[in-house]
Design a protein around this motif. Sequence first.
Motif, PDB file in Angstrom:
ATOM      1  N   ASN A  63       3.176  56.376 -32.681  1.00  0.00           N
ATOM      2  CA  ASN A  63       3.187  57.109 -31.421  1.00  0.00           C
ATOM      3  C   ASN A  63       3.549  56.236 -30.232  1.00  0.00           C
ATOM      4  O   ASN A  63       4.298  56.661 -29.355  1.00  0.00           O
ATOM      5  CB  ASN A  63       1.830  57.780 -31.191  1.00  0.00           C
ATOM      6  CG  ASN A  63       1.696  59.042 -32.013  1.00  0.00           C
ATOM      7  OD1 ASN A  63       2.420  60.002 -31.829  1.00  0.00           O
ATOM      8  ND2 ASN A  63       0.762  59.041 -32.946  1.00  0.00           N
ATOM      9  N   CYS A  64       3.040  55.010 -30.195  1.00  0.00           N
ATOM     10  CA  CYS A  64       3.415  54.115 -29.104  1.00  0.00           C
ATOM     11  C   CYS A  64       4.893  53.767 -29.184  1.00  0.00           C
ATOM     12  O   CYS A  64       5.578  53.650 -28.154  1.00  0.00           O
ATOM     13  CB  CYS A  64       2.558  52.859 -29.128  1.00  0.00           C
ATOM     14  SG  CYS A  64       0.827  53.161 -28.712  1.00  0.00           S
ATOM     15  N   GLY A  65       5.395  53.609 -30.405  1.00  0.00           N
ATOM     16  CA  GLY A  65       6.813  53.303 -30.576  1.00  0.00           C
ATOM     17  C   GLY A  65       7.723  54.383 -30.012  1.00  0.00           C
ATOM     18  O   GLY A  65       8.819  54.087 -29.516  1.00  0.00           O
ATOM     19  N   ARG A  66       7.284  55.636 -30.085  1.00  0.00           N
ATOM     20  CA  ARG A  66       8.084  56.733 -29.527  1.00  0.00           C
ATOM     21  C   ARG A  66       8.260  56.611 -28.022  1.00  0.00           C
ATOM     22  O   ARG A  66       9.187  57.181 -27.447  1.00  0.00           O
ATOM     23  CB  ARG A  66       7.441  58.076 -29.869  1.00  0.00           C
ATOM     24  CG  ARG A  66       7.454  58.426 -31.350  1.00  0.00           C
ATOM     25  CD  ARG A  66       7.006  59.859 -31.588  1.00  0.00           C
ATOM     26  NE  ARG A  66       6.980  60.168 -33.007  1.00  0.00           N
ATOM     27  CZ  ARG A  66       5.882  60.243 -33.747  1.00  0.00           C
ATOM     28  NH1 ARG A  66       4.700  60.049 -33.177  1.00  0.00           N
ATOM     29  NH2 ARG A  66       5.947  60.530 -35.032  1.00  0.00           N
ATOM     30  N   PHE A  67       7.344  55.901 -27.382  1.00  0.00           N
ATOM     31  CA  PHE A  67       7.400  55.754 -25.926  1.00  0.00           C
ATOM     32  C   PHE A  67       7.806  54.341 -25.510  1.00  0.00           C
ATOM     33  O   PHE A  67       7.573  53.922 -24.384  1.00  0.00           O
ATOM     34  CB  PHE A  67       6.046  56.129 -25.315  1.00  0.00           C
ATOM     35  CG  PHE A  67       5.720  57.591 -25.456  1.00  0.00           C
ATOM     36  CD1 PHE A  67       6.196  58.510 -24.537  1.00  0.00           C
ATOM     37  CD2 PHE A  67       4.977  58.052 -26.528  1.00  0.00           C
ATOM     38  CE1 PHE A  67       5.927  59.861 -24.663  1.00  0.00           C
ATOM     39  CE2 PHE A  67       4.695  59.404 -26.673  1.00  0.00           C
ATOM     40  CZ  PHE A  67       5.169  60.312 -25.733  1.00  0.00           C
ATOM     41  N   GLY A  68       8.394  53.609 -26.454  1.00  0.00           N
ATOM     42  CA  GLY A  68       8.949  52.300 -26.118  1.00  0.00           C
ATOM     43  C   GLY A  68       7.942  51.172 -26.047  1.00  0.00           C
ATOM     44  O   GLY A  68       8.244  50.099 -25.520  1.00  0.00           O
ATOM     45  N   PHE A  69       6.722  51.391 -26.590  1.00  0.00           N
ATOM     46  CA  PHE A  69       5.697  50.351 -26.579  1.00  0.00           C
ATOM     47  C   PHE A  69       5.513  49.882 -28.016  1.00  0.00           C
ATOM     48  O   PHE A  69       5.081  50.640 -28.881  1.00  0.00           O
ATOM     49  CB  PHE A  69       4.384  50.907 -26.011  1.00  0.00           C
ATOM     50  CG  PHE A  69       3.310  49.872 -25.811  1.00  0.00           C
ATOM     51  CD1 PHE A  69       3.256  49.122 -24.646  1.00  0.00           C
ATOM     52  CD2 PHE A  69       2.332  49.659 -26.781  1.00  0.00           C
ATOM     53  CE1 PHE A  69       2.262  48.178 -24.450  1.00  0.00           C
ATOM     54  CE2 PHE A  69       1.329  48.721 -26.603  1.00  0.00           C
ATOM     55  CZ  PHE A  69       1.291  47.980 -25.427  1.00  0.00           C
ATOM     56  N   HIS A  70       5.828  48.631 -28.285  1.00  0.00           N
ATOM     57  CA  HIS A  70       5.831  48.093 -29.649  1.00  0.00           C
ATOM     58  C   HIS A  70       4.466  47.501 -29.989  1.00  0.00           C
ATOM     59  O   HIS A  70       4.017  46.545 -29.347  1.00  0.00           O
ATOM     60  CB  HIS A  70       6.913  47.014 -29.777  1.00  0.00           C
ATOM     61  CG  HIS A  70       7.061  46.461 -31.158  1.00  0.00           C
ATOM     62  ND1 HIS A  70       7.831  47.064 -32.123  1.00  0.00           N
ATOM     63  CD2 HIS A  70       6.525  45.348 -31.725  1.00  0.00           C
ATOM     64  CE1 HIS A  70       7.769  46.349 -33.236  1.00  0.00           C
ATOM     65  NE2 HIS A  70       6.985  45.309 -33.018  1.00  0.00           N
TER      66      HIS A  70
END
Length: 206
Positions: free
Chosen positions: A126-133
């Motif tokens: 879910n964080c990856g979907r918003f550009g947070f790795h």
Amino acid sequence: MNALPDNWNRDNQGNPKRLVSWGSRLDWEQIAYLTAVHEAAHVLVGWQHGMRVQRVWSREVPAPAGRSWTGCVTWDLSCTSSLGYAVMCAAGERAAARYVAELGLWEPEDIELVRADHDRLSAVENCGRFGFHVAVGGPVPHGVSGMRWTQVIEYADMDVDTLWAEITALTRVLVEREDMTGQDVADLFNRSLPPLVPGAEQGAGA
């Protein structure tokens, strides 16, 4: 008591949930509490980061053999940061680990008792979907916004420590009631739920 949802053995992203089974050095009442404290930590740490709980449940569930427990939290569409979401995901496992340690029963192999790989996967996805790795096996790539999972755990530990009295209070009620709405939780603490996203329809969001 509300009926179990059809997908009770999956998290909100469809990932298989791990069942906690009686058969360790913990008795069945401790296992029931362990499951509830995991979910209570999700609720209250998520709440601290602006997430609005819709429903939380924790109970014994069907198992092919023996006795097993699991639970789940669903959320209304509400505002939080990617880091806040990741910390909420980590909080369940960290609260469970603290509970076992406070029982004086913690051994290295107990990581298998409390680990919640589906929560870590939810944070990564879910964080990856918003550009947070969320980096699990190494550093965050250069030039990419994100944080190591070990650092997320440190934030979760701080939140769990700060909220421990409330987490244990909610856990005791959840063990007894097994199923609570967000409003039930708000009433328990005489607080208002975090606001919904303006203009968004109500629904599970995490």
